[in-house]
Design an enzyme around this catalytic site. Structure first.
Site, PDB file in Angstrom:
ATOM      1  N   GLY A   1      37.319  52.117  52.700  1.00 29.02           N
ATOM      2  CA  GLY A   1      38.591  51.854  52.030  1.00 29.02           C
ATOM      3  C   GLY A   1      38.879  52.767  50.857  1.00 29.02           C
ATOM      4  O   GLY A   1      38.616  53.968  50.885  1.00 29.02           O
ATOM      5  N   ILE A   2      39.425  52.176  49.803  1.00 30.62           N
ATOM      6  CA  ILE A   2      39.830  52.929  48.620  1.00 30.62           C
ATOM      7  C   ILE A   2      38.634  53.594  47.962  1.00 30.62           C
ATOM      8  O   ILE A   2      38.722  54.736  47.495  1.00 30.62           O
ATOM      9  CB  ILE A   2      40.566  51.989  47.639  1.00 30.62           C
ATOM     10  CG1 ILE A   2      41.924  51.603  48.225  1.00 30.62           C
ATOM     11  CG2 ILE A   2      40.739  52.630  46.268  1.00 30.62           C
ATOM     12  CD1 ILE A   2      42.567  50.420  47.549  1.00 30.62           C
TER      13      ILE A   2
ATOM     14  N   TYR B   1      40.689  34.529  43.282  1.00 35.71           N
ATOM     15  CA  TYR B   1      40.833  35.985  43.368  1.00 35.71           C
ATOM     16  C   TYR B   1      41.663  36.493  42.194  1.00 35.71           C
ATOM     17  O   TYR B   1      41.288  37.460  41.520  1.00 35.71           O
ATOM     18  CB  TYR B   1      41.486  36.385  44.692  1.00 35.71           C
ATOM     19  CG  TYR B   1      41.689  37.882  44.814  1.00 35.71           C
ATOM     20  CD1 TYR B   1      40.608  38.743  44.941  1.00 35.71           C
ATOM     21  CD2 TYR B   1      42.971  38.431  44.777  1.00 35.71           C
ATOM     22  CE1 TYR B   1      40.792  40.115  45.040  1.00 35.71           C
ATOM     23  CE2 TYR B   1      43.168  39.796  44.871  1.00 35.71           C
ATOM     24  CZ  TYR B   1      42.070  40.634  45.008  1.00 35.71           C
ATOM     25  OH  TYR B   1      42.260  42.002  45.086  1.00 35.71           O
TER      26      TYR B   1
END
Length: 301
Positions: free
Chosen positions: A25-26, A174
């Site tokens: 991912g990032i 979250y």
């Protein structure tokens, strides 16, 4: 102002960078670009197999890329200390990118009994940064980059039920962990500044990005959000705010970066702002004290 692109990332030769969650991912795209620019990139992640796959991918793009795996499990304080000990043996550390995270999983806990999202996303990085601070605090140009989220805007720190023992709402937890990232960024910057350290603490968020982070999103919700995927960032685009925070000229302590368009949801990167409550110094200090007590780490400036 022109869009910020990968091509705008400055050369990073002779710099050493640790990126948590760098195998996918990032985190992977951040590692890839920084390795392409000549940095010595340390990939902090749990799986040696996945780390090696990422290393092979990067070396297929730049054969002489300097990339290395650091065994790191952010859900385990012992693993965090061992990883930091390994990184501390490097000649220097210029950039720490606290990127790894988990998003809205079923209720679970870390090896040390913390609710998983708060434990990994905030407490794990809080402990890691403490263990590496002596490597960073006197390094000219050093940056500590915390990757947060638009979700921080809904975040509230539930000090009365810090481990979700009474109730668990995965979305609220979250948001709480991402809000904690911002509070930590600002309080760390205040303490670095007070100590006259040349290092700075900054934050960023990737907007809406298509990565493995959303693997816990319930299927009905994923159907509802499917149209958004047409405008969401790729992981490479989502990495742009991190790259700007980590490498751009003129970045100052406490700066916060996010996507440029669609209400900070997608495309390019520029300086943005956090919610007013994230600048509550008393709240940030309380979170710091609780985090230090929970993790057993003490910061020395």
């Amino acid at each position: 102002m022109a869009d910020y692109r990968e091509a705008d990332v400055l050369e990073q030769t002779d710099k050493t960078v640790l990126i948590t969650g760098a195998n996918t991912g990032i985190g992977y795209d951040t590692a890839r670009v920084l390795a392409e620019r000549g940095a010595n990139v340390l990939l902090g992640c749990r799986s040696e197999e996945k780390a090696n796959e990422a290393i092979d991918q990067i070396k297929s793009i730049k054969a002489d890329a300097k990339v290395k795996w650091i065994s790191l499990d952010l859900s385990n304080l012992s693993s965090i200390k061992k990883a930091a000990d390994q990184v501390n043996r490097e000649e220097h550390l210029d950039i720490l990118i606290n990127n790894a995270g988990v998003m809205i999983p079923p209720k679970s806990t870390t090896a040390d009994g913390f609710e998983l999202q708060f434990g990994v996303n905030h407490l794990g990085h809080f402990a890691l940064t403490a263990h590496l601070l002596n490597k960073l605090k006197n390094q000219l140009g050093a940056r500590i980059v915390n990757v947060s989220s638009l979700a921080h805007r809904q975040g509230i720190i539930d000090f009365e039920d810090i481990h979700s023992e009474r109730s668990y709402n995965r979305i609220k937890r979250y948001a709480m962990s991402k809000f904690a990232n911002i509070l930590f960024t600002y309080e760390l910057q205040r303490r670095l500044h007070a100590a006259n350290s040349p290092a700075i603490s900054v934050a960023c968020h990737p907007g809406g990005s298509k990565t493995e982070l959303d693997r816990h999103v319930p299927f009905p919700f994923s159907l509802l959000f499917m149209p958004l995927s047409l405008i969401m960032n790729t992981s490479a685009e989502g990495a742009l705010p991190t790259l700007m925070a980590s490498t751009a000229q003129g970045v100052e302590g406490g700066d916060y970066f996010g996507p440029k368009k669609l209400g900070e949801m997608a495309h390019s990167a520029h300086k943005v702002d956090t919610i007013p409550s994230s600048k509550d110094e008393a709240l940030a200090k309380k979170l710091w004290e609780v985090s230090s007590e929970l993790t057993g780490v003490a910061y020395t400036f």
